[in-house]
Scaffold this motif. Sequence first.
Motif, PDB file in Angstrom:
ATOM      1  N   ALA A  52       1.749 -11.019 -24.279  1.00  0.00           N
ATOM      2  CA  ALA A  52       1.016 -10.495 -25.435  1.00  0.00           C
ATOM      3  C   ALA A  52       0.823 -11.561 -26.505  1.00  0.00           C
ATOM      4  O   ALA A  52      -0.240 -11.646 -27.127  1.00  0.00           O
ATOM      5  CB  ALA A  52       1.762  -9.289 -26.009  1.00  0.00           C
ATOM      6  N   ARG A  53       1.825 -12.388 -26.715  1.00  0.00           N
ATOM      7  CA  ARG A  53       1.722 -13.447 -27.709  1.00  0.00           C
ATOM      8  C   ARG A  53       0.669 -14.477 -27.292  1.00  0.00           C
ATOM      9  O   ARG A  53      -0.136 -14.939 -28.110  1.00  0.00           O
ATOM     10  CB  ARG A  53       3.089 -14.127 -27.890  1.00  0.00           C
ATOM     11  CG  ARG A  53       3.124 -15.250 -28.924  1.00  0.00           C
ATOM     12  CD  ARG A  53       2.754 -14.781 -30.308  1.00  0.00           C
ATOM     13  NE  ARG A  53       3.679 -13.787 -30.829  1.00  0.00           N
ATOM     14  CZ  ARG A  53       3.475 -13.084 -31.943  1.00  0.00           C
ATOM     15  NH1 ARG A  53       2.356 -13.261 -32.627  1.00  0.00           N
ATOM     16  NH2 ARG A  53       4.347 -12.189 -32.356  1.00  0.00           N
ATOM     17  N   HIS A  54       0.650 -14.799 -26.012  1.00  0.00           N
ATOM     18  CA  HIS A  54      -0.337 -15.759 -25.513  1.00  0.00           C
ATOM     19  C   HIS A  54      -1.754 -15.194 -25.645  1.00  0.00           C
ATOM     20  O   HIS A  54      -2.698 -15.930 -25.972  1.00  0.00           O
ATOM     21  CB  HIS A  54      -0.036 -16.098 -24.054  1.00  0.00           C
ATOM     22  CG  HIS A  54      -0.995 -17.077 -23.460  1.00  0.00           C
ATOM     23  ND1 HIS A  54      -0.976 -18.420 -23.757  1.00  0.00           N
ATOM     24  CD2 HIS A  54      -2.034 -16.891 -22.578  1.00  0.00           C
ATOM     25  CE1 HIS A  54      -1.935 -19.033 -23.092  1.00  0.00           C
ATOM     26  NE2 HIS A  54      -2.592 -18.138 -22.364  1.00  0.00           N
ATOM     27  N   ALA A  55      -1.914 -13.893 -25.384  1.00  0.00           N
ATOM     28  CA  ALA A  55      -3.240 -13.276 -25.439  1.00  0.00           C
ATOM     29  C   ALA A  55      -3.721 -13.047 -26.863  1.00  0.00           C
ATOM     30  O   ALA A  55      -4.937 -12.874 -27.084  1.00  0.00           O
ATOM     31  CB  ALA A  55      -3.213 -11.942 -24.695  1.00  0.00           C
ATOM     32  N   PHE A  56      -2.809 -13.043 -27.818  1.00  0.00           N
ATOM     33  CA  PHE A  56      -3.173 -12.682 -29.188  1.00  0.00           C
ATOM     34  C   PHE A  56      -4.193 -13.644 -29.787  1.00  0.00           C
ATOM     35  O   PHE A  56      -5.129 -13.217 -30.476  1.00  0.00           O
ATOM     36  CB  PHE A  56      -1.928 -12.614 -30.074  1.00  0.00           C
ATOM     37  CG  PHE A  56      -2.240 -12.311 -31.516  1.00  0.00           C
ATOM     38  CD1 PHE A  56      -2.723 -11.067 -31.889  1.00  0.00           C
ATOM     39  CD2 PHE A  56      -2.076 -13.267 -32.502  1.00  0.00           C
ATOM     40  CE1 PHE A  56      -3.031 -10.779 -33.215  1.00  0.00           C
ATOM     41  CE2 PHE A  56      -2.382 -12.994 -33.829  1.00  0.00           C
ATOM     42  CZ  PHE A  56      -2.856 -11.748 -34.190  1.00  0.00           C
ATOM     43  N   GLU A  57      -4.047 -14.927 -29.533  1.00  0.00           N
ATOM     44  CA  GLU A  57      -4.954 -15.896 -30.160  1.00  0.00           C
ATOM     45  C   GLU A  57      -6.408 -15.590 -29.810  1.00  0.00           C
ATOM     46  O   GLU A  57      -7.276 -15.570 -30.686  1.00  0.00           O
ATOM     47  CB  GLU A  57      -4.598 -17.316 -29.741  1.00  0.00           C
ATOM     48  CG  GLU A  57      -5.486 -18.370 -30.401  1.00  0.00           C
ATOM     49  CD  GLU A  57      -5.070 -19.798 -30.071  1.00  0.00           C
ATOM     50  OE1 GLU A  57      -5.772 -20.733 -30.502  1.00  0.00           O
ATOM     51  OE2 GLU A  57      -4.042 -19.974 -29.383  1.00  0.00           O
ATOM     52  N   GLY A  58      -6.652 -15.328 -28.543  1.00  0.00           N
ATOM     53  CA  GLY A  58      -8.028 -15.046 -28.152  1.00  0.00           C
ATOM     54  C   GLY A  58      -8.514 -13.691 -28.612  1.00  0.00           C
ATOM     55  O   GLY A  58      -9.605 -13.562 -29.181  1.00  0.00           O
TER      56      GLY A  58
END
Length: 475
Positions: A52-58
Motif C-alpha cells: 500500500a505504501r508503494h502504491a500510494f505515490e502513484g
Amino acid sequence: MTDLTKFYINGQWVDPVGEPTLLDVINPATEQVAGRVAIGTAADVDAAVIAARHAFEGWSNSTVDERVALIGAIIAEYQKRAADLAAAVTEEMGAPAGLSMAAQVPIGLAHLATAAEALKTFSFVEERGTSRIVKEPIGVCGFITPWNWPLNQVMCKVAPALATGCTMILKPSEVSPFSAAIVAEIFDAAGVPAGVFNLVNGDGPGVGAALSAHPDIDLISFTGSTRAGVEVAKAAAPSVKRVAQELGGKSPNILLDDDSLAANVAAGVGSMMLNSGQSCNAPSRMIVPSHRLDEVAAAAAEAASSLTVGDPTTDVRLGPVVSEAQFTKIQGLIERAIADGAKPVVGGPGRPEGLDSGYYVRPTVFTNVTNDMEIARTEVFGPVLVVIGYDSVDEAVKIGNDTEYGLAGYVSGEDLDEVRRIASKLRAGTITLNSANIDTTVPFGGYKRSGNGREWSDYAFDEYLEVKSMVGFGS
C-alpha cells in the motif's frame, strides 16, 4: 465449502507468511462448517502495508477523472456479482435471502455511486486571499469491519478512500469473510492498481491489533463494539495516527401521543427486528406515552408475532443471529431482563418453535422496563425491543438522551413541527423522522461513546484528507 487460504496483496492472491491457522466459518442457520479462513499475522500486515505504501505515490497523484472512472468500473463489476454477494452474505451471517438482495448488496453499491458522484464536484483546493488551502490524501489506511452489514461497512470506508487517493488494507470480520473475498475479486476485475486495495483476513488480537499499531499506517477506521473501539484507539495512540470509529448504539424511538401511534409502533418493531436486530443504529428503546402502554404492548406483540423466522434461504423476515457466542449473549440478556422484572409480551428465552438448531432468537418485546435496567442500557444486537413510558415530551427526550451512546435516534408523529423540535433535542448523529428512508448522501456517525468521525457521502472524504495551507501562494 469455501476455503479462503490466501490474502489479496499487491494485486495478487498470495499465501500467508508462515504456516497459517485456519478458522472454521460456521453457517449460523445450520451450525455446520461452511468454509475455512486463514488467520493472518503481523507479518502479513507488514506485507500489505509495504504494498500500500508503494502504491500510494502513484494513486495519490491520480486525477479526479481517473478515480471516477475506476469507481465506475468497480460499480460495473459489483453489479455483475450481485447474486454471488447476496448468497455469500446469507451463508456467512444469516441474513434472509430477500434482505441480502434488497438491502445488504444494494447499500454497498449505493456508497460507491455516492462517492463517485460527490467526487465529481468535490473541491480539493481553496483560494483564501493570497493563501491556498489544499486537501491531500492522508496516506495508507487500515480498515477493520464487522459482520452485521458486511458490504455496507466495507464500501462506506473503501469508496471514500479510493475517491480521495488513499491506499488501504482491509481486515473484514473473520466470522463473515466470504463477501469480502468477492469484493477483492471485483476490485481485481475492475483494474484497481496493484497495492491500492489489499485484504488480509484475521482476528482482532492478531491482524486488527497489528493494523492499529502499525507505524506506517496513517489512519485506522474501525466499526464494531465500543469495547473493541477503545482497544483500537489505545493501540493507535503511540503512532499518533488518525482514528475514526463507528461504535455501539442504544437508540431511542420516541412516538408521539396521536392517532398514528399504533402504525408507528408496528413500523418501529419492523425497523428494530430488521437483520435480526443486528444493526448498530437499531431503534431498540421505544419510548411511548405512559397512559397508552397497554395499547402499545398489544400493537408491538402483534407486529412481532407476524414476523416469520427460519431458514434464511427461504422467504422469511428474520434469519438466525450470526454465531453461537452472539446467541448465548442474547439469551443471557433476555433471562436477566426477566429476572429484573421486565415483562416479555412476546418472545422470550429459547429458540422459536420448530427450530431446534441454528442460532435463531425469538423476536422479543419487553414492557415494564425502566431506563436504568440492563436491558435498556446494554446493546443487545439481537431482535429484542424494550418499551418505556413517558409522561411528557420533555421526559421522553430526557430518557432518549439518557444513554452512553449517541449513534441514532427516531421520532414519529403527526405534528411535523413537534417531531422536528424533538429531533433537534436528541444527542445523536443521525435522527430519522417519521420512518424516512435511508439516505447515503448524508453523514453517518455517532456522538458520545458511539464513536467519532463521519462516514457516508462527501462528509466521509474529510476523514481521509490532510489539510495543507500554503501562505503567500498567490503573492
